[in-house]
Write a protein that holds these residues in place. Structure first.
Motif: not given
Length: 882
Positions: A505-534
């Motif tokens: 929130k507060g960045r401009g754009g759809d916070h749900s979509e931007l947050g989902a991108t952040d979540a994917r990056e976090f999941a990848a960096a923390h070696a979460m299984p792909q199903s969990d990341a999805d």
């Protein structure tokens, strides 16, 4: 810019005033000029400590002049400034605290002159809080009330004996009354009670700069305690004693300047003593501070409030540490309890034996939180360790630059049974914002509306707390959440979804979509299984899907459920999304969650679960649902003593869609009432429903013009909000209307009173008019543009009208009146309010029950709705002004 009013000239004018009237006029003019000068100096950015000092100087001049005029140099009479004014700190509209110190005989002898003195000050525009006491009377008053003692601890001489304040301080010494221990525990209890009045959070929409958690009073409290416990003159004197670090002292001084400047500006803006940073002033104060809107979701007012909340959070953290140090000093020596591995408990607080290690970076910090996780009964973090942690924050880098081993340690904490407590602690102590920079950007960030009553970070932590409650079955307001939680495959994925759902929130754009991108990056960096990341990214991106479907669409419609089920796709996604939705709604505002929303979401969950079990390739058809509802309602009615023949006779006139829209229990209730009415033309039934303040109303009456408008106008007069309206017509010409109602403050009228009011309205619906009332104060500061849209219902048999606008009293009744003028029928209404914003949906037809397909007519209807809503808003503003 005007020059500063000449203090000597003002003093001369006051001294030479011929009478009290002339003196009053000179004083008022001088103070007014001084306030204007202070406003100009404020706008020019003058230091706040200089401004509060200038303000006190002007008051001193007038007070001393009034005293000289009324009492001269009368021996035995001493005038002192106390409280904030006593420490030389005054805000433009603050009261001035004064003490006339005199023995009882002198008090009596000079009673008239002392009264004249205070009257002169009031006439000059100085609001005073005054006391006339002897030294022994001061002792008695202070013994009875710790706030009196606190006020007298900060006093200075204005007239009389310059040594009087010192003598009074000796008379009030801790050896005489209020020992250091007694004073500490009394003031700490006072602070706890004050915090409780603000729900123990500074993150409120209209916070108090002075009294709220993290406000100026918290900073003053630890100062007063230091004065009483150690005899020091102020905060900085605590540094050599080791009770306050140099860095902590500098932080408190910095945050005092932020809070004090806000308070000073607020007083200038309000023109009266105002401590609450209300909506009436927020935008203008932000402009006074020189802040500018950067974009729609980063307004100047939001920048100002974020600064306030961050300052308040810093004050609260240091306040907690200092109080703990005071308590330890008062408690005396106590042997630490070794915990092994470099940790121990001191006075019940978790401490590192070598806190300096925290400066080495993230590794020892995560180790600390892991140790804390293993000690859930610890009272908190020891102040020495907390201070070292605060000093080490700069050494903690973002997760992207951390080695895999440390990211694994972080994930281990997230998967712990105490994960929510750990994440909350990390957030409060500033660690989470360093590790997860996106969270740092929303820390203290408010949204300028009435829907989100917390800052984004506080909302996030509240959502996590609700999720934790589902696991522990801690809240009965959530009907099925506790049943669903044990089925989660990986609960920590849901906790991460709660952490990320609003992080953009507060960045401009759809916070749900931007947050989902952040979540994917976090999941990848923390070696979460792909199903969990999805799953995590999907939950963040779709976290509003279930609430918007349930509150804006007719979930009794199989087409709506099928569409939602296709988006959800499987039972696992449904369960996770349901729990996140419940926590998100409940975490937005303490008043937002109610039993109606609980049932609405549970119904959508149940309907979707059935659709998924049946298979998305085999959608449920309306005929099946109606048959099941009919059978279940019949079984219930037969059990209640009605005959099958009687039930079938009543149902001959029931529209088939009624068995789709109503629950079996509702059908049975309505049918039983019709049977008991003996064929009366008008039947009104009212019953408590779901929770305190909730009512369900069923009306069966001959269908006629203006019926819906009359009913909702009557509900409005009774102070009842319509949550949902089901408006059906029987085959034999009767309206069958069912309403879910809610009293906003939990005090619904008695069902009998509602029934009587409705029956009276139904005698002549055309004469019932909606009430006209002023909009609540907060609503007047927000304006949502009116938007009216039309589209076809899912089955194509109705026209759906959507209305988005500012909430206001009588809105639904006003809209109903417009629909009545156009001779349109309302078949369904869903009323959703999000703070100041209303999103209402209506299913309409013309008089012949056909959809409205004339574009010209729809344009006319849209114009009439917009005009009606704008007219009500304008009327509400005028009423508020009157």
């Amino acid at each position: 810019m005007s020059a500063a009013p000449d203090i000597p000239e003002l003093a001369t004018a006051l001294a030479e005033a011929a009478d009290d009237g002339a003196w009053r006029d000179a004083a008022k003019a001088g103070l007014a000029a001084r306030r204007q000068f202070l406003r100009e100096r404020f706008d020019a950015g003058e230091a706040i400590d200089r401004l509060v000092s200038r303000c006190a100087d002007a008051a001193d001049l007038v007070v001393r002049a009034a005293w000289q005029r009324c009492l001269g140099d009368e021996p035995g009479l001493d005038l002192m400034a106390t409280g904030g004014y006593g420490r030389g700190e005054l805000y433009p509209q603050s009261d001035i605290d004064l003490l006339v110190l005199a023995e009882p005989g002198l008090q009596q002898r000079h009673q008239v002159a002392i009264g004249r003195f205070f009257s002169l000050l009031w006439d000059a525009g100085l609001a005073t809080s005054q006391a006339v006491r002897s030294t022994s009377q001061c002792i008695d008053a202070a013994r009875d009330d710790v706030t009196v003692l606190t006020s007298l601890m900060e006093c200075r001489a204005l007239a009389g004996d310059p040594g009087a304040p010192k003598a009074l301080a000796a008379a009030l010494a801790p050896t005489v009354l209020w020992s250091p221990s007694d004073y500490f525990f009394a003031k700490r209890e006072e602070q706890q009670a004050r915090h409780a009045r603000f729900n123990d959070t500074a993150h409120n929409l209209e916070p108090s700069i002075k009294e709220g958690p993290g406000g100026l009073r918290d900073l003053q409290t630890i100062t007063w305690m230091g004065m009483r416990l150690y005899g020091v003159p102020g905060l900085r004197a605590l540094v050599p004693l080791g009770l306050l670090g140099e860095d902590e002292c500098a932080s408190l001084e910095r945050e005092w300047r932020v809070l004090a400047r806000l308070r000073f500006g607020l007083h200038l803006l309000a023109g009266r003593r105002e401590e609450r940073l209300g909506f009436d002033y927020q935008k203008n104060l932000a402009a006074m501070l020189g802040l500018k809107d950067e974009r729609r979701d980063n307004l100047a007012v939001e920048q100002m409030m974020q600064g306030f909340f961050r300052s308040a959070a810093t004050v609260m953290r240091i306040n907690d540490r200092v109080l703990q140090r005071y308590e330890e000093q008062l408690s005396g020596q106590e042997a630490p309890v070794p915990l092994g591995e470099g940790y121990e408990l001191r006075h019940g607080y978790l401490a590192m034996t070598e806190p300096a290690r925290l400066g080495q970076g993230l590794a020892p910090v995560l180790e600390l939180f892991a140790a804390w996780d293993r000690q859930p009964d610890a009272r908190g973090l020891h102040s020495e360790t907390a201070r070292a942690l605060g000093e080490s924050l700069g050494a903690i880098g973002p997760y992207a630059g951390q080695p895999a081993s440390l990211r694994e340690q972080f994930m281990a904490l997230v998967q712990s049974p105490h994960a929510v407590a750990t994440l909350t602690r990390m957030a409060r102590l500033g660690v989470l914002a360093r590790y997860l920079p996106a969270f740092g950007k929303v820390s203290g960030r408010m949204q300028y509306d009435l829907f989100h009553v917390y800052t984004v970070d506080q909302h996030t932590l509240t959502v996590l707390a609700h999720l934790d409650g589902f696991a522990r079955k801690a809240d009965e307001r959530f009907g099925i959440a506790h049943e669903i939680w044990p089925r989660l495959r990986k609960p920590h994925v849901l906790l991460l979804a709660g952490l990320f759902h609003d992080i953009a929130k507060g960045r401009g754009g759809d916070h749900s979509e931007l947050g989902a991108t952040d979540a994917r990056e976090f999941a990848a960096a923390h070696a979460m299984p792909q199903s969990d990341a999805d799953l995590l990214a999907w939950l963040v991106e779709q976290h509003l899907l279930m609430s918007t479907t349930a509150q804006r669409q007719d979930i009794s419609d199989p087409v709506v459920v099928a569409r939602f089920a296709n988006k959800v796709a499987d039972r696992e996604h449904l369960d996770y999304l349901y729990l996140l939705t419940c926590a998100d709604i409940a975490g937005t505002s303490p008043k937002l969650w109610n039993a109606w929303k609980d049932r609405l979401l549970a119904d959508l969950h149940a309907a979707t679960r059935f659709a998924l079990r049946r298979g998305l390739e085999n959608p449920v058809h309306a005929t099946e649902i109606m048959a099941e509802t009919r059978a279940a309602a019949l079984s219930r009615l037969l059990g209640e003593g009605l005959s099958r023949e009687e039930v079938e006779r009543i149902w001959e006139a029931y529209p088939d869609v009624g068995f789709l829209r109503y629950r079996p229990e509702q059908i049975a209730w309505q049918t039983h009432g019709i049977a008991a009415s003996g064929g009366a033309d008008t039947l009104v039934m009212v019953r408590p429903h779901l929770e305190d303040g909730g009512l369900e109303v069923f009306v069966r009456t001959p269908d006629r013009d203006g019926l819906f408008a009359a009913l909702v106008a009557t509900f409005d007069r009774l102070g009842l909000n319509v949550l949902e309206a089901r408006v059906l017509n029987s085959i034999d010409g009767f309206a069958l209307d069912n309403f879910q109602l809610f009293a906003p403050h939990g005090r619904a009228p008695e069902p009998a009173a509602v029934e009587s009011a409705l029956k009276l309205a139904l005698r002549d619906p055309a004469r019932v008019k909606p009430p006209r009332r002023a909009a609540p104060r907060q609503l007047r500061h927000f304006r949502v543009p009116v938007k009216v849209g039309f589209d076809a219902s899912a089955d194509g048999r109705r026209t759906r009208m959507s209305l988005v606008c500012t909430d206001q009293p009588g809105l639904l009744a006003s809209v109903a009146q417009v629909l009545r003028k156009f001779r349109l029928r309302v078949h369904d209404a869903r009323i959703a309010t999000f703070g100041e914003k209303v999103e209402d949906f209506f299913l309409l037809t013309d008089e012949a029950n056909a959809p409205i397909d004339d574009p010209a007519l729809l344009d006319q209807l849209r114009e009439a709705i917009v005009a009606g809503v704008d007219g009500e808003m304008h009327h509400g503003k005028k009423e508020a002004q009157h």
